[in-house]
Motif scaffolding. Structure first.
Motif, PDB file in Angstrom:
ATOM      1  N   THR A   6      44.904  35.594  45.884  1.00 53.76           N
ATOM      2  CA  THR A   6      45.220  36.592  44.873  1.00 53.76           C
ATOM      3  C   THR A   6      44.323  36.362  43.660  1.00 53.76           C
ATOM      4  OG1 THR A   6      47.535  36.571  45.570  1.00 53.76           O
ATOM      5  CG2 THR A   6      47.072  37.542  43.433  1.00 53.76           C
ATOM      6  N   VAL A   7      43.771  37.450  43.122  1.00 56.17           N
ATOM      7  CA  VAL A   7      42.993  37.358  41.893  1.00 56.17           C
ATOM      8  C   VAL A   7      43.619  38.262  40.848  1.00 56.17           C
ATOM      9  CG1 VAL A   7      40.821  36.728  43.023  1.00 56.17           C
ATOM     10  CG2 VAL A   7      41.319  39.140  42.563  1.00 56.17           C
ATOM     11  N   GLY A   8      43.422  37.891  39.591  1.00 51.91           N
ATOM     12  CA  GLY A   8      43.922  38.691  38.494  1.00 51.91           C
ATOM     13  C   GLY A   8      42.956  39.795  38.123  1.00 51.91           C
ATOM     14  N   ALA A   9      43.504  40.857  37.566  1.00 51.11           N
ATOM     15  CA  ALA A   9      42.692  41.989  37.114  1.00 51.11           C
ATOM     16  C   ALA A   9      43.311  42.567  35.855  1.00 51.11           C
ATOM     17  CB  ALA A   9      42.606  43.045  38.195  1.00 51.11           C
ATOM     18  N   ASN A  10      42.458  43.020  34.954  1.00 50.50           N
ATOM     19  CA  ASN A  10      42.927  43.687  33.744  1.00 50.50           C
ATOM     20  C   ASN A  10      43.008  45.195  33.932  1.00 50.50           C
ATOM     21  OD1 ASN A  10      43.245  41.343  32.052  1.00 50.50           O
ATOM     22  ND2 ASN A  10      41.030  41.176  32.144  1.00 50.50           N
ATOM     23  N   ASP A  11      42.215  45.750  34.826  1.00 49.08           N
ATOM     24  CA  ASP A  11      42.247  47.175  35.163  1.00 49.08           C
ATOM     25  C   ASP A  11      42.539  47.259  36.663  1.00 49.08           C
ATOM     26  OD1 ASP A  11      41.714  49.837  35.853  1.00 49.08           O
ATOM     27  OD2 ASP A  11      40.072  50.021  34.406  1.00 49.08           O
ATOM     28  N   GLY A  52      46.141  41.821  41.135  1.00 55.56           N
ATOM     29  CA  GLY A  52      47.223  42.233  40.250  1.00 55.56           C
ATOM     30  C   GLY A  52      47.069  41.634  38.872  1.00 55.56           C
ATOM     31  N   ALA A  53      47.846  42.141  37.961  1.00 59.41           N
ATOM     32  CA  ALA A  53      47.874  41.580  36.615  1.00 59.41           C
ATOM     33  C   ALA A  53      48.523  40.199  36.683  1.00 59.41           C
ATOM     34  CB  ALA A  53      48.665  42.487  35.678  1.00 59.41           C
ATOM     35  N   PRO A  54      48.050  39.237  35.881  1.00 60.42           N
ATOM     36  CA  PRO A  54      48.689  37.915  35.890  1.00 60.42           C
ATOM     37  C   PRO A  54      50.187  38.026  35.579  1.00 60.42           C
ATOM     38  CG  PRO A  54      46.595  37.804  34.767  1.00 60.42           C
ATOM     39  CD  PRO A  54      46.878  39.268  35.009  1.00 60.42           C
ATOM     40  N   ILE A  55      50.982  37.314  36.326  1.00 62.44           N
ATOM     41  CA  ILE A  55      52.432  37.368  36.177  1.00 62.44           C
ATOM     42  C   ILE A  55      52.871  36.835  34.820  1.00 62.44           C
ATOM     43  CG2 ILE A  55      54.604  36.464  37.123  1.00 62.44           C
ATOM     44  CD1 ILE A  55      53.279  36.671  39.901  1.00 62.44           C
ATOM     45  N   HIS A  62      38.221  35.201  35.249  1.00 61.98           N
ATOM     46  CA  HIS A  62      37.697  34.694  36.522  1.00 61.98           C
ATOM     47  C   HIS A  62      37.572  33.173  36.479  1.00 61.98           C
ATOM     48  CE1 HIS A  62      34.196  35.299  33.934  1.00 61.98           C
ATOM     49  NE2 HIS A  62      33.684  34.279  34.569  1.00 61.98           N
ATOM     50  N   ALA A  63      37.511  32.597  37.655  1.00 63.83           N
ATOM     51  CA  ALA A  63      37.357  31.153  37.794  1.00 63.83           C
ATOM     52  C   ALA A  63      35.882  30.798  37.677  1.00 63.83           C
ATOM     53  CB  ALA A  63      37.893  30.695  39.150  1.00 63.83           C
ATOM     54  N   ASN A  64      35.544  29.912  36.767  1.00 61.73           N
ATOM     55  CA  ASN A  64      34.168  29.451  36.642  1.00 61.73           C
ATOM     56  C   ASN A  64      33.907  28.455  37.762  1.00 61.73           C
ATOM     57  OD1 ASN A  64      31.617  29.001  35.702  1.00 61.73           O
ATOM     58  ND2 ASN A  64      32.251  27.576  34.099  1.00 61.73           N
ATOM     59  N   GLY A  65      32.987  28.806  38.659  1.00 62.13           N
ATOM     60  CA  GLY A  65      32.698  27.953  39.807  1.00 62.13           C
ATOM     61  C   GLY A  65      33.451  28.356  41.064  1.00 62.13           C
ATOM     62  N   GLY A  66      34.349  29.327  40.951  1.00 59.02           N
ATOM     63  CA  GLY A  66      35.110  29.777  42.112  1.00 59.02           C
ATOM     64  C   GLY A  66      34.424  30.941  42.801  1.00 59.02           C
ATOM     65  N   THR A  67      34.524  30.994  44.107  1.00 59.50           N
ATOM     66  CA  THR A  67      34.017  32.117  44.900  1.00 59.50           C
ATOM     67  C   THR A  67      34.999  32.385  46.024  1.00 59.50           C
ATOM     68  OG1 THR A  67      31.730  31.446  44.514  1.00 59.50           O
ATOM     69  CG2 THR A  67      32.111  32.972  46.325  1.00 59.50           C
ATOM     70  N   ILE A  68      35.244  33.654  46.310  1.00 60.08           N
ATOM     71  CA  ILE A  68      36.060  34.051  47.446  1.00 60.08           C
ATOM     72  C   ILE A  68      35.124  34.698  48.450  1.00 60.08           C
ATOM     73  CG2 ILE A  68      37.948  35.509  48.252  1.00 60.08           C
ATOM     74  CD1 ILE A  68      39.050  35.264  45.339  1.00 60.08           C
ATOM     75  N   GLY A  69      35.091  34.168  49.662  1.00 61.11           N
ATOM     76  CA  GLY A  69      34.206  34.678  50.703  1.00 61.11           C
ATOM     77  C   GLY A  69      34.964  35.504  51.728  1.00 61.11           C
ATOM     78  N   PHE A  70      34.401  36.670  52.054  1.00 62.18           N
ATOM     79  CA  PHE A  70      34.971  37.559  53.062  1.00 62.18           C
ATOM     80  C   PHE A  70      34.054  37.583  54.274  1.00 62.18           C
ATOM     81  CE2 PHE A  70      36.606  39.148  49.012  1.00 62.18           C
ATOM     82  CZ  PHE A  70      37.955  39.220  49.286  1.00 62.18           C
ATOM     83  N   ALA A  71      34.627  37.502  55.465  1.00 63.98           N
ATOM     84  CA  ALA A  71      33.847  37.492  56.703  1.00 63.98           C
ATOM     85  C   ALA A  71      33.327  38.885  57.019  1.00 63.98           C
ATOM     86  CB  ALA A  71      34.711  36.998  57.862  1.00 63.98           C
ATOM     87  N   ALA A  72      32.064  38.931  57.435  1.00 63.98           N
ATOM     88  CA  ALA A  72      31.439  40.169  57.891  1.00 63.98           C
ATOM     89  C   ALA A  72      31.047  39.984  59.352  1.00 63.98           C
ATOM     90  CB  ALA A  72      30.210  40.497  57.047  1.00 63.98           C
TER      91      ALA A  72
END
Length: 127
Positions: A6-11, A52-55, A62-72
């Motif tokens: 899960t990642v946070g979003a402002n919009d 979603g918005a942070p609870i 965003h996380a500095n140094g973090g990456t989320i990888g999606f398989a293609a």
């Protein structure tokens, strides 16, 4: 190993449109939601991804140094992910999409920042 990310979003709406486009290019169905906490979920047989918005009510960051990888499944899907993500409000980062040689063999990668600044990538493992 992972059940969900899960990642946070402002919009939320901009993020939903971005992930519908970018993940749609990887063959993932549009996000479902919002759930009772206002999150949208993209599900596959192997796991789930949510925005979603942070609870805690604080602004998303965003996380500095973090990456989320999606398989293609194909190299073409990596490029389609990149193109769809940029067209839907994402920002291209790092090297252009393409092949990289590394300790894990040949990979086809594309990196983006989503509308909230989260770093994501599509990856296809060659061979």
């Amino acid at each position: 190993m992972f059940t969900h990310v899960t990642v946070g979003a402002n919009d939320i709406e901009a993020s939903r449109q971005f992930y519908d486009a970018a993940l749609g290019a990887l063959g993932v169905d549009p996000g479902q939601g919002p759930d009772p906490k206002g999150r949208y979920w993209w599900r596959t047989p192997r796991g789930a991804f949510a925005v979603g918005a942070p609870i805690d009510g604080e602004p998303a960051c965003h996380a500095n140094g973090g990456t989320i990888g999606f398989a293609a499944q194909t190299p073409e899907m990596v490029q389609a992910f990149h193109d769809a993500g940029v067209a839907a409000g994402g920002r291209a980062i790092e090297d252009p999409p393409g092949e990289r040689q590394g300790p894990f063999g040949t990979l086809v990668l594309a990196y983006l920042r989503d509308p909230s600044g989260n770093k994501i990538c599509a990856m296809h493992r060659v061979g």
